[in-house]
Design a protein around this motif. Structure first.
Motif, PDB file in Angstrom:
ATOM      1  N   UNK A 154      -6.728  20.963   1.419  1.00 54.98           N
ATOM      2  CA  UNK A 154      -5.670  20.652   2.388  1.00 54.98           C
ATOM      3  C   UNK A 154      -5.182  19.207   2.233  1.00 54.98           C
ATOM      4  N   UNK A 155      -4.763  18.858   1.023  1.00 55.49           N
ATOM      5  CA  UNK A 155      -4.283  17.501   0.763  1.00 55.49           C
ATOM      6  C   UNK A 155      -2.983  17.585  -0.034  1.00 55.49           C
ATOM      7  N   UNK A 156      -1.878  17.917   0.630  1.00 55.61           N
ATOM      8  CA  UNK A 156      -0.620  18.158  -0.087  1.00 55.61           C
ATOM      9  C   UNK A 156      -0.015  16.914  -0.730  1.00 55.61           C
ATOM     10  N   UNK A 157      -0.423  15.711  -0.278  1.00 54.27           N
ATOM     11  CA  UNK A 157       0.163  14.483  -0.815  1.00 54.27           C
ATOM     12  C   UNK A 157      -0.788  13.789  -1.779  1.00 54.27           C
ATOM     13  N   UNK A 158      -1.610  14.607  -2.441  1.00 43.21           N
ATOM     14  CA  UNK A 158      -2.586  14.051  -3.374  1.00 43.21           C
ATOM     15  C   UNK A 158      -2.486  14.795  -4.699  1.00 43.21           C
ATOM     16  N   UNK A 159      -2.643  14.055  -5.771  1.00 45.28           N
ATOM     17  CA  UNK A 159      -2.527  14.646  -7.108  1.00 45.28           C
ATOM     18  C   UNK A 159      -3.718  15.545  -7.407  1.00 45.28           C
ATOM     19  N   UNK A 160      -3.511  16.487  -8.308  1.00 45.13           N
ATOM     20  CA  UNK A 160      -4.592  17.393  -8.705  1.00 45.13           C
ATOM     21  C   UNK A 160      -5.734  16.621  -9.342  1.00 45.13           C
ATOM     22  N   UNK A 161      -5.393  15.560 -10.100  1.00 49.34           N
ATOM     23  CA  UNK A 161      -6.432  14.758 -10.747  1.00 49.34           C
ATOM     24  C   UNK A 161      -7.332  14.085  -9.711  1.00 49.34           C
ATOM     25  N   UNK A 162      -6.725  13.555  -8.654  1.00 46.11           N
ATOM     26  CA  UNK A 162      -7.517  12.892  -7.618  1.00 46.11           C
ATOM     27  C   UNK A 162      -8.356  13.904  -6.846  1.00 46.11           C
ATOM     28  N   UNK A 163      -7.793  15.067  -6.538  1.00 43.80           N
ATOM     29  CA  UNK A 163      -8.568  16.100  -5.845  1.00 43.80           C
ATOM     30  C   UNK A 163      -9.811  16.465  -6.643  1.00 43.80           C
TER      31      UNK A 163
ATOM     32  N   UNK B 107       0.834  -1.217   0.000  1.00 45.92           N
ATOM     33  CA  UNK B 107       0.000   0.000   0.000  1.00 45.92           C
ATOM     34  C   UNK B 107       0.864   1.260   0.000  1.00 45.92           C
ATOM     35  N   UNK B 108       2.155   1.099   0.319  1.00 48.46           N
ATOM     36  CA  UNK B 108       3.058   2.231   0.204  1.00 48.46           C
ATOM     37  C   UNK B 108       3.243   2.693  -1.230  1.00 48.46           C
ATOM     38  N   UNK B 109       2.861   1.834  -2.189  1.00 48.39           N
ATOM     39  CA  UNK B 109       2.959   2.184  -3.605  1.00 48.39           C
ATOM     40  C   UNK B 109       1.691   2.844  -4.125  1.00 48.39           C
ATOM     41  N   UNK B 110       0.644   2.903  -3.284  1.00 48.13           N
ATOM     42  CA  UNK B 110      -0.540   3.645  -3.712  1.00 48.13           C
ATOM     43  C   UNK B 110      -0.102   5.085  -4.009  1.00 48.13           C
ATOM     44  N   UNK B 111      -0.625   5.649  -5.050  1.00 49.91           N
ATOM     45  CA  UNK B 111      -0.138   6.949  -5.512  1.00 49.91           C
ATOM     46  C   UNK B 111      -0.556   8.106  -4.610  1.00 49.91           C
ATOM     47  N   UNK B 112      -1.593   7.904  -3.840  1.00 53.74           N
ATOM     48  CA  UNK B 112      -2.178   9.031  -3.115  1.00 53.74           C
ATOM     49  C   UNK B 112      -2.098   8.851  -1.607  1.00 53.74           C
ATOM     50  N   UNK B 113      -2.122   9.995  -0.898  1.00 53.60           N
ATOM     51  CA  UNK B 113      -2.304   9.997   0.556  1.00 53.60           C
ATOM     52  C   UNK B 113      -3.399  11.014   0.889  1.00 53.60           C
ATOM     53  N   UNK B 114      -4.233  10.656   1.866  1.00 52.04           N
ATOM     54  CA  UNK B 114      -5.339  11.538   2.264  1.00 52.04           C
ATOM     55  C   UNK B 114      -5.212  11.881   3.745  1.00 52.04           C
TER      56      UNK B 114
END
Length: 756
Positions: free
Chosen positions: A643-652, A625-632
């Motif tokens: 307020x999600x600095x470890x998340x991609x713009x696409x996911x936001x 799960x450390x390879x999941x691209x996103x963090x929330x």
């Protein structure tokens, strides 16, 4: 021989002439005569009856030859008079001035002091001695008023405001005049409203493309409409404002132009920006006074043609707080000056510059109770006296309106509020007079209590006031109390509270009445409470949690300290930023120490096809799960938050409209010495349902059933799922199912335990 007492003030002129002769009678042998049976004489009679009953121990009743108190309704203008003779005292005045005459008599002849809404100082007696003489006051201000605010239903608070004569209110309307305008007129006249940064007339975040068309339309949510300002340069707007005013129920009153206090939503059109003189005070509140006065002057010109005396009300607050730089103020504009920076020189300079730019009529509206509200002792009562006494001496100042008493915890704010209430009646009276009056409530312990207040006043002068500018920079919305709490270690020392306690203990050694002793004992509790706040604010880790729990326990045991509900006060501090750790302490109160934070950001993966359980995502290890691209984050919703600095713009962007399943995963370190305890994951709140897995084992399902379930904390027992061979590598997976709304783990997750 006559004794003479005279106080002359810019606001109120008191005069009291007393002779050596007078009347002496049993406190129960009185009768109150109302020459006219109307509402004002009834209120004056009720006030007199109540206070005479306090003196008499509740035994007030007419005797064989009762002493008469006569209430005479007569229009003296803004005056109230009383005259004491051998057999009667006559009060004269009209409306509230008749009652003001009664209150003045109670102060001057019987020594009443209304310390706060819970404490009235008086001396019980069997026989009352009243010296013959006269008293008069002349009210020079049009208004002197303290709002009860949210405490309006609390009659004791409103009664205190009335007793200190801070209840003379003139209906100068200072409500934000355009709060509902976008809702009411946005569809018909979008050109009257601000052009936002995106080139759309409407709320500040509206965008021109189709996806945001709903955001640009008038909303049923009036809080959104509050974000819409006016286009001050629109030439049709003044006539529209005048037309609406003439159709209103207040067509014969002043015209209210109080702007909405949301500087980031101001108009960006070229015509409006040409009206500005750039001089930003702070980035959040640009200098917009010139543009809004341009509009106000246009309206004032048209109002004067309707009726020369017609006033236009202008609110100098936030982005319009600073005086204009190039725009002169029309003669028929009433300026309500609502400062947010209470450094004395700064505030006086601002006021004088408003006068310099043409303000002929100014109403002061200092919101000190709101901005200085704190559970720590600030010691600013003399500073408040300086501010009020100096600003109210300006001849252009015609009134004072203070917001608001509901923000006040009277146990910690009683003294400064008393000083403020008295100073707005008589700004030329020395501070020491009001100090002596207030301290009279502590009887023979007054000198020791004075040292207690002087200690905090010295702390204000040496530590807090010199750093006032920095406090404003770090605090939110000019909240001085919050700014001080954020850096409590900078402004207080532990020994300060020890020294303060020693003064109060000396006061308790004196011969005190029961009421006086209670007041001193309450200050002891106030000091103990402040000490706990200080210790919680400056400590960290387990020590902070321990101090926060002690603070919560203290509040439950002594609710009077808060002046209102403990829950309400605690929620205020949490909203400020929770510098004392109360939020965490409340949620984890039933668990043993230590309480461990889990990381704020967890690995995150959406599951729109709901295949995560089938594919056994809950069995993934940290490498996987450390390879999941996103963090929330786990302290806010997944939907629509920036307020999600470890998340991609696409996911936001995807999450802004996402309702469905998503997974959170994290490796947690369970202390090895917890092996003999019950171990729990404590979730502050999850929106909406969820399943919890630990080391690949399903340990809990939480189903959203009732409204508000998404706001409630819940605990999951994970004891049996922990691998005690390697407890510091405990894998936790949480599947969240959101069917409607923001979604996600939105309140912090804690690792907690209980002894078996």
């Amino acid at each position: 021989m006559k004794k003479t007492f005279t106080v002359t003030a810019a606001l109120l002129v008191f005069a009291c002439l007393l002779s050596s002769s007078g009347a002496q009678f049993a406190s129960k042998d009185v009768v109150i005569v109302r020459e006219k049976k109307n509402a004002s004489s009834a209120l004056a009679a009720e006030t007199l009856q109540k206070h005479l009953s306090l003196v008499a121990g509740g035994k007030l009743a007419p005797g064989e030859k009762p002493y008469k108190f006569i209430l005479r309704e007569e229009d003296l203008g803004p005056k109230g008079r009383w005259e004491t003779l051998d057999d009667r005292t006559v009060f004269t005045g009209k409306d509230r001035f008749l009652r003001y005459a009664v209150l003045d008599f109670l102060e001057k002849q019987l020594g009443f002091v209304w310390m706060d809404y819970r404490n009235t100082v008086f001396r019980p007696r069997e026989r009352i001695e009243i010296k013959n003489g006269k008293g008069e006051f002349v009210d020079r201000f049009e208004e002197h008023f303290i709002w009860a605010g949210g405490a309006d239903k609390d009659k004791t608070r409103r009664q205190w405001i009335s007793n200190v004569k801070a209840d003379r209110f003139i209906s100068w309307n200072t409500a934000h005049a355009f709060y509902t305008w976008w809702y009411d007129y946005g569809k018909e006249h979008p050109e009257y409203f601000s052009l936002n940064k995106n080139g759309v007339r409407g709320p500040r975040n509206s965008k021109p493309h189709a996806m945001d068309a709903a955001a640009a339309a008038p909303s049923a949510n009036k809080r959104v409409n509050h974000q819409v300002q006016l286009c001050c340069s629109n030439p049709e707007l003044p006539d529209f404002i005048i037309g609406l005013h003439l159709k209103s129920k207040k067509a014969d009153k002043e015209i209210n132009l109080s702007n909405n206090d949301d500087g980031s939503a101001y108009c960006y059109c070229e015509a409006c920006r040409k009206l500005d003189v750039p001089r930003p005070r702070i980035p959040e509140w640009p200098h917009l006074s010139d543009r809004y006065l341009f509009l106000a002057n246009k309206v004032a010109e048209k109002a004067a043609k309707l009726q020369p005396a017609r006033m236009v009300h202008f609110l100098a607050y936030c982005e319009t707080e600073e005086p204009p730089l190039k725009t002169r103020i029309a003669d028929n504009i009433l300026v309500t000056f609502c400062p947010t920076d209470y450094r004395l020189d700064h505030c006086l300079a601002q006021l004088d510059n408003w006068i310099k730019m043409g303000a002929k009529k100014i109403r002061m509206r200092p919101n000190l109770p709101c901005y200085f509200h704190s559970f720590l002792p600030i010691g600013f009562e003399k500073h408040a006296w300086k501010l009020f006494s100096q600003t109210l001496k300006r001849p252009e100042v015609v009134g004072c309106n203070i917001d608001n008493l509901s923000a006040v915890t009277m146990a910690t704010f009683s003294f400064p509020m008393y000083v403020i209430s008295r100073t707005i009646l008589s700004p030329e009276t020395p501070f020491e007079v009001w100090e002596k009056e207030y301290l009279s409530g502590y009887g023979k312990g007054a000198d020791d209590v004075k040292k207690y207040f002087e200690l905090w006043r010295e702390n204000w002068e040496k530590r807090i006031e010199p750093d006032y500018g920095n406090i404003l920079k770090v605090s939110r919305y000019f909240n001085v109390g919050r700014g001080i709490l954020m850096n409590a270690k900078k402004y207080y020392k532990a020994e300060d509270f020890d020294k303060a306690e020693s003064f109060l203990k000396e006061a308790l050694k004196k011969e005190l009445s029961p009421a006086e002793r209670i007041r001193v004992e309450e200050l002891v509790l106030v000091n103990a409470h402040a000490r706990l706040i200080y210790l919680a604010a400056v400590s960290a880790g387990t020590e902070k949690m321990n101090n926060a729990r002690k603070l919560l326990d203290f509040r439950k045991e002594h609710p009077v300290i808060m002046g209102n509900s403990t829950a309400g006060a605690t929620s205020t501090e949490i909203r400020w930023g929770d510098y004392t750790g109360l939020k965490k302490a409340k949620v984890t109160a039933e668990y043993d120490l230590p309480v461990l934070d889990t990381p704020v950001f967890w690995f995150f993966k959406v599951d729109p096809r709901n295949v995560g359980e089938k594919e056994k995502w809950y069995e993934t290890t940290d490498e996987e799960f450390g390879k999941w691209k996103e963090q929330a984050p786990t302290h806010t919703y997944w939907q629509g938050t920036p307020k999600m600095p470890f998340m991609s713009a696409e996911m936001k962007k995807f999450l802004t409209t996402y309702d469905g399943a998503a997974w959170y995963a994290r490796t947690l370190a369970v202390p090895a010495d917890w092996k003999d305890r019950k171990v729990f994951l404590l979730f502050g709140a999850v929106d909406e349902s969820c399943k919890v897995y630990v080391n690949g084992k399903h340990v809990h399902t939480r189903i959203y059933k009732n409204p508000r379930d998404e706001t409630k904390a819940f605990a999951v027992d994970i004891t049996s799922a922990v691998d005690w061979e390697k407890p510091r590598k405990t894998f936790v997976h949480v599947k969240v199912m959101d069917e409607n709304g923001e979604g996600g783990i939105w309140q912090r997750v804690y690792l907690v335990s209980k002894k078996k």
